[in-house]
Design an enzyme around this catalytic site. Structure first.
Site, PDB file in Angstrom:
ATOM      1  N   HIS A  39       3.784   6.728  -6.770  1.00 14.15           N
ATOM      2  CA  HIS A  39       2.982   7.848  -7.275  1.00 14.15           C
ATOM      3  C   HIS A  39       3.793   9.142  -7.174  1.00 14.15           C
ATOM      4  O   HIS A  39       3.868   9.928  -8.135  1.00 14.15           O
ATOM      5  CB  HIS A  39       1.697   7.949  -6.442  1.00 14.15           C
ATOM      6  N   HIS A  57       0.828  -1.208   0.000  1.00 10.71           N
ATOM      7  CA  HIS A  57       0.000   0.000   0.000  1.00 10.71           C
ATOM      8  C   HIS A  57       0.865   1.262   0.000  1.00 10.71           C
ATOM      9  O   HIS A  57       0.699   2.150  -0.849  1.00 10.71           O
ATOM     10  CB  HIS A  57      -0.905  -0.039   1.236  1.00 10.71           C
ATOM     11  N   GLU A  58       1.803   1.333   0.934  1.00 12.00           N
ATOM     12  CA  GLU A  58       2.629   2.538   1.048  1.00 12.00           C
ATOM     13  C   GLU A  58       3.574   2.688  -0.143  1.00 12.00           C
ATOM     14  O   GLU A  58       3.881   3.811  -0.560  1.00 12.00           O
ATOM     15  CB  GLU A  58       3.409   2.519   2.362  1.00 12.00           C
ATOM     16  N   HIS A  74       1.871   4.668  -2.801  1.00 10.93           N
ATOM     17  CA  HIS A  74       1.988   6.116  -2.600  1.00 10.93           C
ATOM     18  C   HIS A  74       3.365   6.611  -3.046  1.00 10.93           C
ATOM     19  O   HIS A  74       3.494   7.649  -3.703  1.00 10.93           O
ATOM     20  CB  HIS A  74       1.790   6.457  -1.121  1.00 10.93           C
TER      21      HIS A  74
END
Length: 596
Positions: free
Chosen positions: A396, A389-390, A393
């Site tokens: 991105h 998940h991290e 980020h």
């Protein structure tokens, strides 16, 4: 006794490389002084920012340098504090950085009102006179869009000065929960004393011994009862702050003000809640499966996290998790996959829980730095998903920083949660397709169901809670601890209808830190809905969809969030992505029911 280590006991390879941002505190102090000088440079433009095209370009360039400097200083200080929230020196650095940020915002508060003094034709004339202003075209559009909600330079300066104070309730909450609160120790079935922490509570609630889960649950929430009044006061003042600020900016409600910033219509928020409310049956079915799987005839609140598997999560050591995640991201292309692998080798990640460390997980860093990820890794399947998940980020941010000028280097949470959740979806698909260990496969499927439950349904419930709490406050109804408990109990009863709702769970809202960023959590729900659609497209269309997705990641804030997602292939102004995501959740409940 199971205990949490001190930071000094952790090997350097498992700590993030903050020295890549500043070599030491002395270098940070030098950067702090440079930023203070830039504040004066930017402030000198007040009253002259739009005098001509060259001056406007100059002030925008100097403003960029200031905000990049402040971002670096603030990010470093925050991460130093988060390593150990008990460290007074690190807390002082973070406080100074917050003050610096507030002063920078105050000094530059004239800029947008001066741009808003122009009409669109005048802005276009400035762009024509100075072609380098063309890259700011979307920025100018966004600034002019906010014109009805921007006050005079004097008022904007005052609001910027108050920014540090307005964030005080959340800061008090963080210090109370991360630095001051100490949770009890309970005895596990083997007679070993286990210390409860903010980070391991959910993991302990996944243990299969029902009596142990109940002991942990009661001890944990009884401790929250000791700070009930303090936390309620902090939250009440967060709500009031948002409402007062909305009024100051000519909005009818705090929710309207919050969503207008990223240009998200309030109808998107309402559609989410209405659609989820209309589709609670799969969630209730999930709860019934848990009831059948527990040792009791009923489903209690301490049963909600128990996995639908025969045993506890298999141990997934950090290195193994990294390997699984890198392999799973192959559908996003070789460039994406190699960036992830390199980042994991370059100490992006602060891996393990240590005493005083900030709870939870996040991806940080700045336009000028490598990404940094804070984890509290627990050697389980859930922690592996948090890593994926991290990293979503972080990638991105990487793609955006490399492909956009600084003015578009940030991105709204509405799209950020898509980037993180696509990684989770791809990890699930990869593991179910490749792992032969049935034990791990069952836990992967369970993890998918749990993360979907907690991301789409639970976060929507949170979104409804804070919307209704704000409505109560804005209608003049006092937000007393008992009233907030009653509201939360009512929602918990609706969303988790098959379960017994007790008095302790009515206090669960006390432990949700995201409530101090008002109207933030609904974006987890919209994010997972969009992510499911995009992951399905990548799976079905291959490279074409992956290329479209990478272009979305590289877009930063160069357009409004709904438009960026439409370009990627999903329209979040409609209910269909939410309904389709819930349908996929329901299908996976079928798979789990068959396994059971």
């Amino acid at each position: 006794m199971s205990s949490v280590p001190e930071r000094s006991e952790i090997d350097e390879e498992y700590k993030w490389a903050l020295e890549s941002l500043y070599a030491d505190v002395e270098a940070w102090e030098d950067a702090y002084e440079d930023a203070e000088e830039l504040i004066e440079v930017v402030a000198s433009y007040e009253g002259e920012a739009t005098a001509d095209a060259e001056t406007l370009l100059s002030v925008l360039d100097d403003y960029e340098q200031l905000m990049r400097a402040v971002s670096n200083v603030s990010s470093f200080a925050r991460m130093r504090r988060d390593e150990d929230t008990r460290d007074d020196d690190a807390q002082a650095m973070a406080t100074r950085a917050q003050s610096l940020s507030a002063r920078a915002s105050s000094a530059a508060s004239f800029l947008e009102p001066e741009i808003q003094s122009l009409d669109r034709e005048e802005v276009e004339a400035l762009i024509e006179a100075q072609p380098e202003l063309e890259e700011y075209e979307h920025y100018f559009d966004d600034v002019l869009r906010m014109k009805p909600h921007t006050r005079s330079t004097e008022v904007e300066s005052l609001l910027a000065d108050l920014g540090e104070v307005m964030g005080a309730p959340g800061e008090v909450y963080d210090m109370l929960t991360n630095a001051d609160m100490t949770f009890p120790t309970v005895e596990d079935p083997d007679g070993e004393a286990v210390e409860i922490t903010l980070n391991n509570f959910t993991t302990l609630q996944q243990r299969h011994d029902r009596e142990f889960r109940e002991d942990v649950y009661e001890a944990f929430y009884d401790e929250w009862d000791t700070v009930h009044n303090a936390v309620s006061t902090a939250y009440k003042n967060t709500v009031k702050t948002g409402s007062k600020l909305a009024t100051a900016r000519n909005y009818d409600t705090a929710r309207e003000a919050s969503l207008h910033g990223p240009n998200i219509p309030v109808e998107v928020y309402d559609t989410l809640i209405e659609t989820v409310r209309d589709n609670l049956d799969p969630l209730h079915r999930h709860a019934e499966l848990k009831r059948e799987h527990t040792d009791g005839d009923d489903l209690q609140m301490w049963d909600l996290y128990v996995p639908l598997t025969e045993t506890e999560s298999p141990d997934i050591e950090y290195e193994q998790a990294c390997e699984y995640v890198v392999e799973a991201l192959a559908p996003l292309g070789e460039d994406y996959q190699s960036r992830v692998a390199e980042g994991l080798e370059s100490r992006w990640v602060d891996v393990y829980e240590t005493r005083g460390k900030q709870a939870g997980a996040y991806s940080g860093g700045t336009y000028d730095s490598q990404p940094f990820i804070l984890l509290n890794y627990q050697d389980d399947v859930e922690s592996m998903y948090t890593l994926a998940h991290e990293l979503g980020h972080s990638l991105h941010s990487e793609y955006t920083s490399e492909n956009q000028p600084y003015v578009y280097s940030s991105y709204e949470i509405f799209v950020a949660e898509v980037a993180s959740t696509v990684n989770e979806a791809l990890l699930t698909r990869h593991l179910l397709a490749t792992v032969e260990d049935d034990h791990l496969r069952r836990h992967v499927l369970n993890q998918y169901l749990e993360r979907f439950r907690s991301t789409l349904f639970r976060q929507t419930m949170f979104a409804e809670f804070e919307h209704r709490a704000h409505e109560m406050s804005e209608a003049g109804e006092p937000l007393t601890p008992d009233r907030l408990n009653d509201l939360y109990r009512e929602l918990k009863s609706d969303y988790y209808e098959p379960a017994e709702v007790d008095d302790r769970i009515a206090r669960e809202w006390l432990r949700i830190p995201h409530f101090y960023r008002s109207f933030y959590v609904f974006q987890y729900s919209t994010g997972i809905s969009a992510a499911v659609a995009l992951a399905r497209a990548i799976d079905e269309e291959g490279d074409e969809a992956a290329e479209r997705y990478r272009a979305f990641l590289a877009s930063g804030s160069s357009d409004y969030p709904l438009e960026l997602l439409r370009t990627a292939g999903v329209d979040m102004s409609e209910s269909s992505p939410i309904e389709d995501a819930i349908a996929e959740y329901d299908d996976n409940l079928d798979r789990m029911a068959d396994l059971l």
